[in-house]
Design an enzyme around this catalytic site. Structure first.
Site, PDB file in Angstrom:
ATOM      1  N   ASP A  43       0.828  -1.197   0.000  1.00 33.73           N
ATOM      2  CA  ASP A  43       0.000   0.000   0.000  1.00 33.73           C
ATOM      3  C   ASP A  43       0.869   1.255   0.000  1.00 33.73           C
ATOM      4  OD1 ASP A  43      -2.299  -1.524   0.060  1.00 33.73           O
ATOM      5  OD2 ASP A  43      -2.423  -1.531   2.245  1.00 33.73           O
TER       6      ASP A  43
ATOM      7  N   TYR B  46       6.752  -8.424   8.298  1.00 36.07           N
ATOM      8  CA  TYR B  46       6.288  -7.040   8.451  1.00 36.07           C
ATOM      9  C   TYR B  46       6.568  -6.537   9.864  1.00 36.07           C
ATOM     10  CZ  TYR B  46       3.527  -7.953   4.233  1.00 36.07           C
ATOM     11  OH  TYR B  46       3.127  -8.282   2.966  1.00 36.07           O
TER      12      TYR B  46
ATOM     13  N   ASP C 190      -6.471   1.841   8.469  1.00 39.00           N
ATOM     14  CA  ASP C 190      -5.158   2.447   8.674  1.00 39.00           C
ATOM     15  C   ASP C 190      -5.329   3.958   8.700  1.00 39.00           C
ATOM     16  OD1 ASP C 190      -5.554   3.179   6.040  1.00 39.00           O
ATOM     17  OD2 ASP C 190      -4.028   1.852   5.208  1.00 39.00           O
TER      18      ASP C 190
ATOM     19  N   ARG D 256      -3.626  -5.143   8.122  1.00 34.22           N
ATOM     20  CA  ARG D 256      -4.681  -4.251   8.629  1.00 34.22           C
ATOM     21  C   ARG D 256      -5.805  -5.052   9.273  1.00 34.22           C
ATOM     22  NH1 ARG D 256      -6.798  -1.391   3.724  1.00 34.22           N
ATOM     23  NH2 ARG D 256      -5.751  -3.060   2.580  1.00 34.22           N
TER      24      ARG D 256
END
Length: 346
Positions: free
Chosen positions: A138, A166, A180, A281
């Site tokens: 993203d 991550y 987010d 997310r």
């Protein structure tokens, strides 16, 4: 640079064999394309097509590298791709993954024009060079993004079947439409998190390790009834309005990084290693629900994609055609060694 004396029609077979051995030692298409020999057409084709560098090229690049005879001299068109394969970049914050691909393609096409590569496209609207990425990040995420060039675009999935890593920032107490801090998102709920403790977070994280069921966010590129779900989200629909099927995902590692000096946590970070198809997310959202509050992801950095780590990445300041081709060549050697090791084991 490798060099050598010109070969003429009357030279001995011994001399020709010396040339052959030297050329077949060239493993890099960069050197092969620069190694202009003057010799008989038949012998020239033999030594070039026998070299490891030639065999590593795609059919289109092989065609441009093949020699054509003019006035008893051998001339060659430079190859469209100096190297083909995979490499990794560090995606800058606020860039889309497609913007990275477009930038890489622009740099390589500019280099190809400078090298005098003819544009043989039948339709100019089609991209001249094939460039793709191995997994969307993203715009608000940074970190490792693997890019394929030429025939490397066909190998993106083959070499990226491993887990992804991550590091995600989390804030408790509220939730947005995008899950987010995307500026297009809106806060859709707030809930007290005063009761949450570090011990409670550690206990909840155990529920999310291993194989879990996850509902993807509506702001995602997944399709629903032929449309991208983010298109539905932009129309004001939520995951309560749209039936989104649960997906099975793998969480291999999930660790808490506490914020120093806070007794009752509101902000912290998570280290995640997961299989493909996992939405961080959504993971953050579900952890918040399990803690009887709400949670939003505030930052995301990809720290691993397949075999690629941050130390393997080219940073934006280093993006150039020579650096990209050098990175691809380094990767191709590593993969070739791994392949040969697997062959030896079998």
């Amino acid at each position: 640079m490798i060099g050598g004396s010109n070969c003429c029609y009357g030279q001995s077979l011994t001399s020709q064999l010396k040339v052959s051995r030297r050329l077949m030692m060239i493993r890099s298409p960069i050197l092969l394309s620069c190694f202009l020999w003057t010799t008989t057409s038949a012998f020239n084709d033999y030594i070039i097509t026998s070299s490891p560098a030639y065999r590593s090229l795609s059919s289109s690049s092989r065609t441009t590298l093949r020699s054509t005879t003019t006035n008893d001299k051998v001339t060659r068109e430079p190859p469209l791709y100096v190297q083909e394969g995979l490499f990794a970049v560090s995606k800058p914050l606020e860039w889309t993954s497609q913007q990275v691909v477009g930038r890489v393609r622009s740099l390589l096409e500019k280099d190809a024009k400078a090298r005098g590569v003819p544009d043989n496209r039948s339709k100019r609207r089609r991209p001249w060079m094939k460039v793709g990425h191995g997994g969307t990040l993203d715009p608000l995420a940074s970190g490792v993004l693997v890019v394929g060039v030429g025939k490397g675009t066909k190998n993106l999935q083959k070499y990226l079947t491993g887990s992804k890593g991550y590091r995600a920032g989390v804030e408790l107490g509220f939730q947005t439409t995008t899950l987010d801090l995307d500026p297009t998102g809106e806060v859709v709920g707030r809930k007290s998190c005063d009761h949450v403790t570090w011990t409670a977070i550690e206990e909840v994280l155990e529920q999310f390790r291993g194989t879990i069921q996850q509902k993807p966010p509506i702001f995602s590129a997944l399709r629903k009834d032929g449309k991208r779900m983010y298109e539905l989200g932009r129309k004001g629909l939520t995951d309560e309005d749209v039936e989104i099927e649960l997906r099975e995902v793998q969480i291999h590692r999930l660790e808490l990084i506490p914020s120093a000096g806070e007794e009752n946590p509101t902000k912290f970070e998570l280290v995640v290693e997961c299989g493909g198809g996992t939405y961080i997310r959504s993971l953050v959202r579900d952890i918040g629900i399990a803690l009887d509050t709400l949670a939003t992801m505030t930052s995301l950095e990809r720290t691993k994609q397949g075999p690629y780590l941050p130390e393997h990445c080219l940073h934006e300041d280093d993006w150039s055609a020579p650096n990209i081709y050098e990175a691809i060549e380094r990767t191709s050697y590593v993969m070739q060694e791994e392949y040969e090791a697997e062959e030896d084991e079998t």
